[in-house]
Design an enzyme around this catalytic site. Structure first.
Site, mmCIF file in Angstrom:
data_model
loop_
_atom_site.group_PDB
_atom_site.id
_atom_site.type_symbol
_atom_site.label_atom_id
_atom_site.label_comp_id
_atom_site.label_asym_id
_atom_site.label_seq_id
_atom_site.Cartn_x
_atom_site.Cartn_y
_atom_site.Cartn_z
ATOM 1 N N SER A 141 1.072 -1.373 -0.008
ATOM 2 C CA SER A 141 -0.096 -0.504 -0.302
ATOM 3 C C SER A 141 0.478 1.170 -0.491
ATOM 4 C CB SER A 141 -0.965 -0.049 1.015
ATOM 5 O OG SER A 141 -1.117 1.412 0.357
ATOM 6 N N TYR A 155 -2.330 -0.320 10.335
ATOM 7 C CA TYR A 155 -2.154 -0.359 8.719
ATOM 8 C C TYR A 155 -0.956 -0.411 8.551
ATOM 9 C CZ TYR A 155 -4.046 -1.683 4.273
ATOM 10 O OH TYR A 155 -3.864 -0.883 2.453
HETATM 11 N N1 NAP Z 1 -8.606 -0.314 -2.036
HETATM 12 C C1 NAP Z 1 -7.397 0.090 -1.714
HETATM 13 O O1 NAP Z 1 -7.873 1.362 -1.766
HETATM 14 C C2 NAP Z 1 -5.625 -0.552 -1.792
HETATM 15 C C3 NAP Z 1 -4.888 0.329 -1.508
HETATM 16 C C4 NAP Z 1 -3.450 -0.363 -1.125
HETATM 17 C C5 NAP Z 1 -3.793 -1.338 -1.402
HETATM 18 N N2 NAP Z 1 -4.607 -2.485 -0.813
HETATM 19 C C6 NAP Z 1 -4.572 -3.798 -0.430
HETATM 20 O O2 NAP Z 1 -4.886 -4.188 -1.327
HETATM 21 C C7 NAP Z 1 -5.607 -5.589 -1.564
HETATM 22 C C8 NAP Z 1 -6.204 -5.976 -1.544
HETATM 23 O O3 NAP Z 1 -7.632 -4.690 -1.406
HETATM 24 P P1 NAP Z 1 -9.178 -4.519 -1.669
HETATM 25 O O4 NAP Z 1 -9.376 -3.324 -1.939
HETATM 26 O O5 NAP Z 1 -9.032 -5.751 -3.294
HETATM 27 O O6 NAP Z 1 -9.856 -5.321 -0.724
HETATM 28 P P2 NAP Z 1 -11.785 -5.768 -0.820
HETATM 29 O O7 NAP Z 1 -12.663 -4.921 -1.986
HETATM 30 O O8 NAP Z 1 -11.429 -5.439 0.471
HETATM 31 O O9 NAP Z 1 -11.197 -7.427 -1.096
HETATM 32 C C9 NAP Z 1 -10.481 -8.231 -0.236
HETATM 33 C C10 NAP Z 1 -9.999 -8.971 -0.242
HETATM 34 O O10 NAP Z 1 -9.394 -10.135 0.172
HETATM 35 C C11 NAP Z 1 -10.042 -11.056 1.035
HETATM 36 N N3 NAP Z 1 -9.711 -11.125 2.510
HETATM 37 C C12 NAP Z 1 -9.755 -10.240 3.327
HETATM 38 N N4 NAP Z 1 -9.481 -11.439 4.632
HETATM 39 C C13 NAP Z 1 -9.867 -12.724 4.564
HETATM 40 C C14 NAP Z 1 -9.027 -13.497 5.566
HETATM 41 N N5 NAP Z 1 -8.763 -13.626 6.477
HETATM 42 N N6 NAP Z 1 -8.927 -14.879 4.855
HETATM 43 C C15 NAP Z 1 -8.489 -15.004 3.147
HETATM 44 N N7 NAP Z 1 -9.306 -13.867 2.792
HETATM 45 C C16 NAP Z 1 -9.548 -12.401 3.169
HETATM 46 C C17 NAP Z 1 -11.419 -10.650 0.268
HETATM 47 O O11 NAP Z 1 -12.091 -12.078 0.607
HETATM 48 P P3 NAP Z 1 -13.581 -12.106 1.479
HETATM 49 O O12 NAP Z 1 -14.455 -12.151 -0.406
HETATM 50 O O13 NAP Z 1 -14.028 -13.731 1.276
HETATM 51 O O14 NAP Z 1 -13.941 -11.763 2.492
HETATM 52 C C18 NAP Z 1 -11.151 -10.196 -0.810
HETATM 53 O O15 NAP Z 1 -11.247 -11.610 -1.759
HETATM 54 C C19 NAP Z 1 -5.771 -5.282 0.521
HETATM 55 O O16 NAP Z 1 -4.102 -6.223 0.404
HETATM 56 C C20 NAP Z 1 -5.187 -3.956 0.114
HETATM 57 O O17 NAP Z 1 -4.569 -3.651 1.980
HETATM 58 C C21 NAP Z 1 -6.098 -1.612 -1.089
#
Ligand code: NAP
Length: 247
Positions: A141, A155
């Site tokens: 991130s 975080y």
């Molecule tokens: N969106 C942003 O602005 C942003 C920015 C920087 C970094 N990131 C990083 O990018 C990555 C993906 O984020 P996203 O925005 O795509 O999030 P998201 O839309 O909330 O999706 C999260 C994904 O991770 C899975 N997950 C969450 N907790 C889990 C657990 N305990 N065990 C297994 N799977 C789990 C969820 O599965 P379920 O469907 O089963 O819940 C889902 O597939 C993360 O590492 C996040 O920190 C995101």
């Protein structure tokens, strides 16, 4: 021939958001893709169906990233189904927020288990059979690089840990030509951080090119490159995709 033909990829948290986009991208490039999820069974099945409809191979595995044992078993299942993992993408993550005085040890430990230890456990398990020349990609991130608001200590600490772990593993696995890189998304439009959320305007304000949120597909494009043979000499690197928010 597809760039990733005959390759096997494993993406944690591939049911939604950035992980789902990465799974579809790697499958479109020819890889067989195993994804994990914890609650989103139907979302994970929809990703598998989309990959299969496009002529690819995919598998959804329920595995809670908070539990290193479940992560290791999910890797074993993927290996027995598709073969040794060539491309590991540690994506699953949670986004805890809160001031330090309001945050418990249990919340701290859970965030580190999911965001940091699960990637360590997945890499350790995958490396048992990963061929030389493999790829490990961590989703970090931009909050590992710059913290622009209060309430983000846990975080940001998890993502900072991920970034340095990736650099250390790049050094360790270099002799096997296994590359290890971190992709740092900025504000990306997903369930975790919707582009119409209450703090979205403040995030766009940070960008030097304020075109708005990043799309999950744009993060997947960079992961697709890092997974490809074209990126064989790219390791230990950090890739920001944030419309210049950390400039
Ligand atoms: N969106 C942003 O602005 C942003 C920015 C920087 C970094 N990131 C990083 O990018 C990555 C993906 O984020 P996203 O925005 O795509 O999030 P998201 O839309 O909330 O999706 C999260 C994904 O991770 C899975 N997950 C969450 N907790 C889990 C657990 N305990 N065990 C297994 N799977 C789990 C969820 O599965 P379920 O469907 O089963 O819940 C889902 O597939 C993360 O590492 C996040 O920190 C995101």
């Amino acid at each position: 021939m597809s760039k990733l033909a005959e390759k096997v990829a494993f993406v944690t948290g591939g049911s939604r958001g950035i992980g789902a986009a990465i799974a579809k991208r790697l499958a479109a490039d020819g890889a067989s893709v195993a994804i994990t999820y914890v609650n989103g069974k139907s979302s994970a099945e929809a990703v598998v169906a989309a990959v299969e409809a496009a002529g690819g191979k995919a598998l959804a595995i329920k595995a809670d990233s908070a539990d290193a044992d479940q992560v290791g078993k999910a890797i074993s299942r993927a290996v027995s189904e598709f073969g040794p993992i060539d491309i590991l993408v540690n994506n699953a993550g949670v986004f805890p927020t809160g001031l330090i005085v309001d945050t418990t040890d249990a919340e701290f430990d859970r965030a580190f288990a999911i965001n940091v230890r699960s990637g360590f456990a997945a890499a350790r398990a995958a490396l048992k059979s990963m061929p030389d020349g493999g790829r490990i990609i961590f989703i970090g991130s931009t909050l590992a690089l710059r913290v622009h608001a209060p309430g983000l200590s846990v975080y940001a600490a998890t993502k900072g840990a991920v970034a340095l772990m990736a650099q250390a593993l790049a050094r360790e696995l270099g002799p096997r030509k296994i590359t290890v890189n971190t992709v740092h998304p900025g504000s990306t439009d997903t369930d975790m951080n919707p582009s119409d959320g209450p703090f979205a305007w403040a995030q766009v304000d940070l960008m030097s090119n304020p075109v708005g949120f990043v799309e999950a597909d744009e993060v997947a494009n960079v992961v697709g490159y890092l997974a490809s043979p074209d990126a064989r000499s790219v390791t230990g690197a950090a890739w920001t995709i944030d419309n210049g928010a950390t400039v």
